[in-house]
Design an enzyme around this catalytic site. Structure first.
Site, mmCIF file in Angstrom:
data_model
loop_
_atom_site.group_PDB
_atom_site.id
_atom_site.type_symbol
_atom_site.label_atom_id
_atom_site.label_comp_id
_atom_site.label_asym_id
_atom_site.label_seq_id
_atom_site.Cartn_x
_atom_site.Cartn_y
_atom_site.Cartn_z
ATOM 1 N N ASP A 104 -23.006 73.966 9.220
ATOM 2 C CA ASP A 104 -23.388 74.921 10.269
ATOM 3 C C ASP A 104 -24.460 74.379 11.189
ATOM 4 O O ASP A 104 -24.897 73.264 11.069
ATOM 5 C CB ASP A 104 -23.892 76.291 9.803
ATOM 6 C CG ASP A 104 -24.085 76.521 8.374
ATOM 7 O OD1 ASP A 104 -25.214 76.386 7.921
ATOM 8 O OD2 ASP A 104 -23.081 76.895 7.758
ATOM 9 N N LYS A 141 -22.945 78.774 12.675
ATOM 10 C CA LYS A 141 -23.396 80.149 12.545
ATOM 11 C C LYS A 141 -24.795 80.202 13.126
ATOM 12 O O LYS A 141 -25.673 79.480 12.704
ATOM 13 C CB LYS A 141 -23.472 80.554 11.072
ATOM 14 C CG LYS A 141 -22.126 80.819 10.465
ATOM 15 C CD LYS A 141 -22.210 81.795 9.323
ATOM 16 C CE LYS A 141 -23.012 81.266 8.157
ATOM 17 N NZ LYS A 141 -23.086 82.229 7.056
ATOM 18 N N MET A 190 -35.567 84.371 9.361
ATOM 19 C CA MET A 190 -34.789 85.076 10.392
ATOM 20 C C MET A 190 -35.568 86.259 10.962
ATOM 21 O O MET A 190 -34.999 87.320 11.201
ATOM 22 C CB MET A 190 -33.455 85.589 9.793
ATOM 23 C CG MET A 190 -32.590 84.466 9.258
ATOM 24 S SD MET A 190 -31.217 85.054 8.266
ATOM 25 C CE MET A 190 -31.995 85.388 6.692
HETATM 26 N N1 SAH Z 1 -30.781 78.588 3.369
HETATM 27 C C1 SAH Z 1 -31.826 78.388 4.331
HETATM 28 C C2 SAH Z 1 -32.156 79.639 5.114
HETATM 29 C C3 SAH Z 1 -31.055 80.099 6.008
HETATM 30 S S1 SAH Z 1 -31.503 81.536 6.910
HETATM 31 C C4 SAH Z 1 -33.066 77.851 3.632
HETATM 32 O O1 SAH Z 1 -33.121 77.831 2.417
HETATM 33 O O2 SAH Z 1 -33.992 77.435 4.327
HETATM 34 C C5 SAH Z 1 -31.984 80.863 8.445
HETATM 35 C C6 SAH Z 1 -33.460 80.995 8.667
HETATM 36 O O3 SAH Z 1 -34.152 79.995 7.935
HETATM 37 C C7 SAH Z 1 -33.906 80.806 10.079
HETATM 38 O O4 SAH Z 1 -33.747 81.972 10.827
HETATM 39 C C8 SAH Z 1 -35.363 80.457 9.898
HETATM 40 O O5 SAH Z 1 -36.134 81.600 9.652
HETATM 41 C C9 SAH Z 1 -35.328 79.652 8.623
HETATM 42 N N2 SAH Z 1 -35.296 78.213 8.890
HETATM 43 C C10 SAH Z 1 -34.376 77.341 8.504
HETATM 44 N N3 SAH Z 1 -34.690 76.087 8.880
HETATM 45 C C11 SAH Z 1 -35.856 76.173 9.533
HETATM 46 C C12 SAH Z 1 -36.721 75.242 10.171
HETATM 47 N N4 SAH Z 1 -36.436 73.939 10.214
HETATM 48 N N5 SAH Z 1 -37.852 75.694 10.738
HETATM 49 C C13 SAH Z 1 -38.171 76.997 10.705
HETATM 50 N N6 SAH Z 1 -37.398 77.915 10.130
HETATM 51 C C14 SAH Z 1 -36.256 77.535 9.540
#
Ligand code: SAH
Length: 473
Positions: free
Chosen positions: A250, A272, A384
């Site tokens: 994604d 997504k 998010m």
């Molecule tokens: N499975 C992922 C989360 C997916 S939900 C995990 O474990 O990190 C998606 C959210 O993750 C985004 O909206 C943001 O809030 C956060 N996120 C993911 N990567 C990020 C990054 N590099 N910097 C800041 N926030 C991040």
């Protein structure tokens, strides 16, 4: 890429070295190792070249260079200490499109000679394109220590079996699976330990045990790709990325990470983004099931950790329901990655004893337990939450958190474009709008955020440049 890496077959072909000193000798040695027919033109030969001539390993024209020397040559290397001769050799070769290398003069070269690790028939070539020969030599040394001396014999063993394996397994995918199993397995270990006979027996057993159908069962790897910095991948993630036949990824997965997948692997984007799903979760599940049923090894690459707000649970559920084998590889979740790279410890003896991860997009109008979240000595990490930043901060204050509670927004955490915005519950929403913060962004709330000021250690390239410009200006 400034240069195209290729391996040239120069067996028995005429190759010319201009110059008789030790540098020329090193180049001649390399050509001799590749079984070229080497001619050296130089009025006199140094010790090494004179010895090779005496041993009949090369021919020698004992005079200065002439234009006719390059006729019928596959390639030419100029290694004299006379810049005039070197550039003349380069000019003549270029006129006739003969490959030419002039030692230490990249502008006169049509090809460059890499640093090599020789485990023939396996050869690793390293080049920095002339930018830093020392760096490529250092990298070569690292590779030397990583590749056992017997590595080449492993390749020779595999070469000897290729025809049989091809007869037994008709599809290229099955053959690849077979070789990967064998080259990761005990046979390879035996070969590397120098036990050639035992290795051959083990491969015979593998040839009996693996049938075309046993290699046709697909598998899905649910792999966490971490928050962005490719260095934060796990070894297991990297290994599976090298094995997979197809990669389903994604938007949150950085392109630099997708690039690490096997070159021949098909890539399927199921992008997504919060709010604008290209494919529904059910459609993604169906793709995973279909690909695995086709016998493929499917790498489902997800941002962060697959089991933290990644809907990995739903995908595992769909696979389990269909009886498809799968494995889950944890990744560094955004909370760990962003906190580390922003210098904000998620827990700390003096400030927070617990840490809670919650999604901020308030799915289906569902609501969070604001009283449970608004606790002292607790760090809140909200995924998010950028679009709902204002209501989140407001509800936390209403539930009893002081308006001055420190809060941080980390955008593009762990990447070279990371931005960290620090404020408090009352002021952060306005600051975020002003700073045009955009997703992906992570919200960290709690007293630990105060430590950022002292612990921020990571300087993304963009920021470093800005600072440098300011310092100079
Ligand atoms: N499975 C992922 C989360 C997916 S939900 C995990 O474990 O990190 C998606 C959210 O993750 C985004 O909206 C943001 O809030 C956060 N996120 C993911 N990567 C990020 C990054 N590099 N910097 C800041 N926030 C991040």
């Amino acid at each position: 890429m400034d240069f195209l890496p290729v391996f040239l077959d120069v067996r028995s072909r005429s190759c010319l070295v201009v110059g008789g000193g030790e540098v020329a000798a090193r180049k001649a040695e390399l050509l001799m190792r590749a079984n070229a027919a080497v001619t050296v033109v130089a009025p006199e030969l140094g010790r090494s070249l004179a010895r090779y001539r005496a041993e009949g390993k090369l021919s020698h024209r004992a005079r200065t260079f002439r234009a006719s020397d390059i006729e019928d040559c596959a390639l030419v290397i100029a290694a004299t200490d006379d810049p005039g001769v070197n550039s003349e050799v380069s000019r003549l070769c270029r006129e006739r499109t003969i490959a030419v290398n002039v030692v230490d003069a990249p502008e006169l070269c049509s090809f460059i000679v890499p640093s090599i690790v020789d485990r023939s028939p396996v050869i690793v070539a390293v080049s920095s394109g002339g930018a830093s020969p020392v760096l490529s030599r250092m990298l070569r040394t690292k590779l030397e220590t990583m590749l056992p001396a017997t590595y080449g014999r492993l390749a020779t063993l595999a070469q000897g079996l290729r025809k049989r394996v091809k007869r037994r397994f008709k599809s290229a995918a099955q053959r690849r699976r077979f070789w990967e199993e064998v080259l990761h397995g005990p046979a390879a270990e035996m070969m590397l330990a120098g036990r050639e006979r035992a290795a051959k027996c083990a491969i015979e057993v593998a040839l009996q045990q693996h049938t075309p159908s046993s290699l046709s069962v697909g598998e899905v790897y649910l792999v966490g790709a971490g928050p962005g910095d490719p260095d934060l991948l796990t070894f297991r993630a990297l290994r599976l990325m090298q094995q997979a036949d197809v990669v389903v990824y994604d938007r949150l997965v950085a392109p630099a990470i997708v690039d690490l997948a096997h070159r021949g692997a098909e890539r399927i984007y199921v992008g997504k983004a919060c709010g604008e799903h290209c494919l529904t979760q059910e459609e993604i599940n169906a793709i995973l099931v279909r690909l695995a049923r086709e016998g493929r090894r499917v790498l489902r690459l997800k941002g962060g950790d697959p089991f933290i707000f990644g809907r990995g649970g739903e995908e595992a559920d769909a696979l389990a329901a269909e009886g498809i084998p799968f494995q889950v590889v944890p990744g560094i979740t955004a909370a760990s990655g962003c906190a580390a790279y922003a210098g904000i410890p998620l827990t700390h003896r003096d400030f927070a004893h617990s840490c809670v991860f919650v999604p901020g997009h308030l799915k289906d109008g569902g609501d969070l337990d604001w009283n449970a979240l608004a606790q002292p000595r607790q760090t809140l990490v909200i995924y998010m939450g950028l679009h709902t930043l204002e209501p989140i901060c407001r509800r936390l204050i209403e539930a009893g958190l002081p308006a001055a509670t420190p809060a941080a927004l980390v955008q593009d955490g762990t990447t070279q474009s990371q931005r960290v915005l620090i404020g408090d519950l009352a002021g952060l929403p306005a600051k975020a709008a002003e700073g045009a913060m955009r997703p992906p962004a992570l919200l960290i709330i709690g007293e630990v955020v105060r430590l950022h000021e002292r612990f921020a250690w990571f300087e993304p390239a963009g920021v470093a440049e800005e600072t440098a410009v300011r310092a100079v200006g």
